[in-house]
Motif scaffolding. Structure first.
Motif, PDB file in Angstrom:
ATOM      1  N   ASN A 154       5.941   8.092   5.772  1.00  0.00           N
ATOM      2  CA  ASN A 154       7.096   6.881   5.619  1.00  0.00           C
ATOM      3  C   ASN A 154       7.081   6.259   7.101  1.00  0.00           C
ATOM      4  O   ASN A 154       7.750   5.131   7.473  1.00  0.00           O
ATOM      5  CB  ASN A 154       8.197   7.728   5.185  1.00  0.00           C
ATOM      6  CG  ASN A 154       8.147   8.352   4.225  1.00  0.00           C
ATOM      7  OD1 ASN A 154       7.636   8.182   3.254  1.00  0.00           O
ATOM      8  ND2 ASN A 154       8.979   9.226   3.784  1.00  0.00           N
ATOM      9  N   ARG A 155       6.805   7.054   7.984  1.00  0.00           N
ATOM     10  CA  ARG A 155       6.780   6.322   9.396  1.00  0.00           C
ATOM     11  C   ARG A 155       5.411   5.314   9.951  1.00  0.00           C
ATOM     12  O   ARG A 155       5.493   4.519  10.994  1.00  0.00           O
ATOM     13  CB  ARG A 155       6.548   7.032  10.352  1.00  0.00           C
ATOM     14  CG  ARG A 155       5.457   7.990  10.735  1.00  0.00           C
ATOM     15  CD  ARG A 155       5.007   8.797  11.655  1.00  0.00           C
ATOM     16  NE  ARG A 155       4.127   9.402  11.840  1.00  0.00           N
ATOM     17  CZ  ARG A 155       3.755  10.380  11.966  1.00  0.00           C
ATOM     18  NH1 ARG A 155       4.388  11.472  11.579  1.00  0.00           N
ATOM     19  NH2 ARG A 155       2.517  10.466  12.279  1.00  0.00           N
ATOM     20  N   VAL A 156       4.563   4.896   8.803  1.00  0.00           N
ATOM     21  CA  VAL A 156       3.788   4.244   9.168  1.00  0.00           C
ATOM     22  C   VAL A 156       3.862   3.310   8.881  1.00  0.00           C
ATOM     23  O   VAL A 156       3.339   2.021   9.759  1.00  0.00           O
ATOM     24  CB  VAL A 156       2.709   4.137   7.787  1.00  0.00           C
ATOM     25  CG1 VAL A 156       3.330   3.966   6.146  1.00  0.00           C
ATOM     26  CG2 VAL A 156       1.389   3.916   8.396  1.00  0.00           C
ATOM     27  N   LEU A 157       5.025   2.487   8.083  1.00  0.00           N
ATOM     28  CA  LEU A 157       5.781   0.853   7.819  1.00  0.00           C
ATOM     29  C   LEU A 157       5.972   0.723  10.031  1.00  0.00           C
ATOM     30  O   LEU A 157       6.475  -0.557  10.040  1.00  0.00           O
ATOM     31  CB  LEU A 157       6.759   1.037   6.565  1.00  0.00           C
ATOM     32  CG  LEU A 157       5.987   0.384   6.317  1.00  0.00           C
ATOM     33  CD1 LEU A 157       6.773   0.198   4.757  1.00  0.00           C
ATOM     34  CD2 LEU A 157       5.128  -0.590   5.803  1.00  0.00           C
ATOM     35  N   ASN A 158       7.094   1.713  10.509  1.00  0.00           N
ATOM     36  CA  ASN A 158       7.169   1.169  11.769  1.00  0.00           C
ATOM     37  C   ASN A 158       6.513   1.206  12.280  1.00  0.00           C
ATOM     38  O   ASN A 158       6.436   0.184  13.587  1.00  0.00           O
ATOM     39  CB  ASN A 158       8.472   2.965  12.036  1.00  0.00           C
ATOM     40  CG  ASN A 158       9.546   2.578  10.995  1.00  0.00           C
ATOM     41  OD1 ASN A 158      10.432   1.392  10.155  1.00  0.00           O
ATOM     42  ND2 ASN A 158      10.838   3.411  10.888  1.00  0.00           N
ATOM     43  N   GLU A 159       5.508   2.553  12.214  1.00  0.00           N
ATOM     44  CA  GLU A 159       3.929   2.512  13.573  1.00  0.00           C
ATOM     45  C   GLU A 159       3.298   0.577  13.329  1.00  0.00           C
ATOM     46  O   GLU A 159       2.999   0.190  13.998  1.00  0.00           O
ATOM     47  CB  GLU A 159       3.447   3.196  13.398  1.00  0.00           C
ATOM     48  CG  GLU A 159       4.061   4.649  13.275  1.00  0.00           C
ATOM     49  CD  GLU A 159       2.524   5.524  13.041  1.00  0.00           C
ATOM     50  OE1 GLU A 159       1.601   5.134  12.450  1.00  0.00           O
ATOM     51  OE2 GLU A 159       2.842   6.406  12.873  1.00  0.00           O
ATOM     52  N   VAL A 160       3.780   0.363  11.808  1.00  0.00           N
ATOM     53  CA  VAL A 160       2.460  -0.886  11.681  1.00  0.00           C
ATOM     54  C   VAL A 160       3.088  -1.646  12.675  1.00  0.00           C
ATOM     55  O   VAL A 160       2.644  -2.457  12.926  1.00  0.00           O
ATOM     56  CB  VAL A 160       2.776  -1.544  10.882  1.00  0.00           C
ATOM     57  CG1 VAL A 160       2.411  -3.206  10.039  1.00  0.00           C
ATOM     58  CG2 VAL A 160       1.531  -0.539  10.154  1.00  0.00           C
ATOM     59  N   LEU A 161       4.556  -2.122  11.779  1.00  0.00           N
ATOM     60  CA  LEU A 161       5.139  -2.918  12.590  1.00  0.00           C
ATOM     61  C   LEU A 161       5.607  -3.291  14.362  1.00  0.00           C
ATOM     62  O   LEU A 161       5.563  -4.225  14.543  1.00  0.00           O
ATOM     63  CB  LEU A 161       7.127  -2.915  11.731  1.00  0.00           C
ATOM     64  CG  LEU A 161       8.021  -3.953  12.190  1.00  0.00           C
ATOM     65  CD1 LEU A 161       7.578  -5.043  11.761  1.00  0.00           C
ATOM     66  CD2 LEU A 161       9.529  -3.541  12.245  1.00  0.00           C
ATOM     67  N   SER A 162       5.806  -1.977  14.554  1.00  0.00           N
ATOM     68  CA  SER A 162       5.539  -1.841  16.470  1.00  0.00           C
ATOM     69  C   SER A 162       4.589  -2.962  16.537  1.00  0.00           C
ATOM     70  O   SER A 162       4.129  -3.131  17.903  1.00  0.00           O
ATOM     71  CB  SER A 162       5.754  -0.855  16.923  1.00  0.00           C
ATOM     72  OG  SER A 162       5.739  -0.231  17.703  1.00  0.00           O
ATOM     73  N   ALA A 163       2.976  -2.096  15.829  1.00  0.00           N
ATOM     74  CA  ALA A 163       1.859  -2.603  16.830  1.00  0.00           C
ATOM     75  C   ALA A 163       1.823  -4.265  16.372  1.00  0.00           C
ATOM     76  O   ALA A 163       1.274  -4.944  17.300  1.00  0.00           O
ATOM     77  CB  ALA A 163       0.640  -1.773  15.945  1.00  0.00           C
ATOM     78  N   ALA A 191       0.539  -0.908  -0.304  1.00  0.00           N
ATOM     79  CA  ALA A 191       0.231   0.105  -0.458  1.00  0.00           C
ATOM     80  C   ALA A 191       1.009   1.195  -0.131  1.00  0.00           C
ATOM     81  O   ALA A 191       0.562   2.498  -0.808  1.00  0.00           O
ATOM     82  CB  ALA A 191      -0.940   0.228   0.992  1.00  0.00           C
ATOM     83  N   SER A 192       1.881   1.367   0.533  1.00  0.00           N
ATOM     84  CA  SER A 192       2.756   2.280   0.484  1.00  0.00           C
ATOM     85  C   SER A 192       4.007   2.741  -0.946  1.00  0.00           C
ATOM     86  O   SER A 192       3.879   3.792  -1.112  1.00  0.00           O
ATOM     87  CB  SER A 192       3.649   2.008   1.707  1.00  0.00           C
ATOM     88  OG  SER A 192       4.884   1.076   1.601  1.00  0.00           O
ATOM     89  N   ARG A 193       3.475   1.346  -1.388  1.00  0.00           N
ATOM     90  CA  ARG A 193       4.348   2.315  -2.691  1.00  0.00           C
ATOM     91  C   ARG A 193       3.738   2.282  -3.642  1.00  0.00           C
ATOM     92  O   ARG A 193       3.891   2.608  -4.376  1.00  0.00           O
ATOM     93  CB  ARG A 193       5.242   0.816  -2.810  1.00  0.00           C
ATOM     94  CG  ARG A 193       6.566   0.148  -2.168  1.00  0.00           C
ATOM     95  CD  ARG A 193       7.226   1.485  -2.518  1.00  0.00           C
ATOM     96  NE  ARG A 193       8.694   1.285  -1.741  1.00  0.00           N
ATOM     97  CZ  ARG A 193       8.460   2.100   0.139  1.00  0.00           C
ATOM     98  NH1 ARG A 193       7.823   2.337   0.316  1.00  0.00           N
ATOM     99  NH2 ARG A 193       9.623   1.364   0.441  1.00  0.00           N
TER     100      ARG A 193
END
Length: 426
Positions: free
Chosen positions: A293-302, A267-269
């Motif tokens: 850009n930080r959404v992947l880091n937030e998803v990974l953390s969750a 989705a980010s791409r």
């Protein structure tokens, strides 16, 4: 500690042959003593030329985060500060929640050099873990004996969802080769909106070649047009008791988490917004749809914090929570599991309520339970129950499809590809 090697034991056993021959001729008895004397001398020389513990330095290296269910490389570097060559057999003390086909690492170390080797380990659960020490069995040049050392090098590590698969997806996306790993190529063009320039790849439309950029770089450059969707892509992950079932090496929740992570990358791409909600008897985590850009880091953390529990999932509470926060029409992937009409009544209601406002894709795992053979009364009863359950599940899926809810049937091998390819086809 000094340990005899197999070669030494074989040579030791060969000496007994002289004892047998000594019954025929006494000279063989003398030869036996000479033979053992030479063996003792060679063994002493072999031990003397084995590097001592302080002359060896061991270091363990790995990625900052390990990926669950994937083969992660654990690398070792052994520095030999002595003037003797040796062969090193290394065994790692890895956490019990991980598995490996072979934890034995063999290194041949030259004098005053650094040798490196690696093995693969597969974590089976997310969380914080610690590697213990390392056992080394160092053999001399003759291979008769070995010294055994233990180095205490504890290492803390975090096991995350499958980051390796995400890295592979993003790398192949940049190379425009997603088909090689089972994913569809994102659809470009359609709006005649210029997006970026890149090197010409096989299969590109030659009419899109930018001749000015081609002349400048001296190799073909094409223009890429891409639709700007700005769509909401959302995953709703059930972390209750229905997802605690082990499906191969991992739980159903683990596979859902891995698929959601790849979906977030896709989705980010595609420049779409991505968000997620995890819940069981209560909401555990919520990420507002975003394409920063930080959404992947937030998803990974969750997703790292998401663990299946044995509580009954409150689907209606999750719906009420989501509807107060997700008002824009969205593409929602729901990861849960159907059982029968009674047990899954609330889940079916959730799907129908969501379908009134959003485009719903329900991800359902294919059954992997071994079918009863029907050879005795107990087996026949079990087989009938299995067939009835499958038939009822198929009926529910057909009923859901009439209300616009699409069901994606997946298994452990294809869940990531099927979910992402469905999204790319929308």
């Amino acid at each position: 500690m000094i340990v005899p090697r197999r070669k030494f034991l074989i040579l030791l056993a060969c000496g007994f042959a002289f004892s047998l021959l000594g019954f025929a001729a006494p000279v063989f008895g003398v030869l036996q003593y000479v033979y053992y004397l030479v063996l003792v001398v060679l063994t002493g020389v072999d031990i003397a030329f084995i590097p001592r513990k302080k002359e060896l330095t061991v270091a363990r290296e790995h990625e900052k985060f390990l990926s669950i269910g994937a083969g992660n490389l654990i690398r070792f570097r052994v520095a030999n500060k002595s003037g003797f060559a040796c062969r090193i057999e290394l065994r790692d003390e890895y956490p019990g929640e991980m598995e490996t086909a072979d934890d034995r690492v063999i290194l041949d170390s030259a004098p005053m050099s650094i040798a490196a080797a690696a093995y693969q380990i597969k974590p089976l659960r997310k969380g914080d873990y610690r590697f213990g020490g390392v056992q080394l069995r160092v053999s001399g040049r003759l291979g008769l004996t070995a010294r055994q050392y233990r180095y205490d090098i504890p290492t803390d590590v975090k096991v995350y969802p499958n980051i390796l698969e995400l890295k592979k997806y993003l790398m192949m996306f940049r190379a425009n080769r997603l088909e090689q790993i089972g994913y569809k190529r994102p659809m470009h063009g359609g709006e005649n909106e210029f997006d970026f320039l890149r090197e010409y790849l096989w299969g590109d439309n030659y009419r899109k070649i930018n001749w000015k950029a081609t002349a400048k770089h001296r190799y073909p450059i094409v223009e890429v047009d891409e639709k700007e969707y700005n769509r909401n892509v959302f995953t709703l992950i059930d972390a209750g008791r229905m997802m605690t079932t082990r499906y191969g090496d991992l739980t159903k929740l683990d596979y859902a988490v891995d698929a959601s992570l790849i979906l977030a990358g896709a989705a980010s791409r595609k420049k779409d917004f991505f968000g997620l909600l995890t819940f069981s008897d209560k909401v555990h985590s919520y990420i507002k749809p975003s394409r920063k850009n930080r959404v992947l880091n937030e998803v990974l953390s969750a997703l790292y914090k998401t663990e299946a529990d044995f509580y009954r999932s409150d689907y209606l509470a999750a719906y009420r929570y989501l509807m107060h926060r997700l008002r824009k029409n969205s593409i929602i992937f729901v990861f849960s599991e159907l059982y029968d009409r009674i047990v899954s009544e609330d889940l079916m209601r959730l799907l129908r309520l969501l379908a009134g406002h959003h485009q719903i894709y329900f991800v359902s795992f294919e059954e992997v339970e071994e079918w009863a053979k029907g050879e005795d009364l107990g087996s026949i009863a079990r087989k009938i129950l299995q067939e009835e359950q499958i038939a009822e599940k198929e009926t529910i899926v057909r009923e859901l499809s009439k209300t616009g809810i699409r069901t994606i049937r997946v298994n452990a091998e294809n869940i990531k590809q099927k979910v992402v390819n469905t999204y790319l086809s929308v």
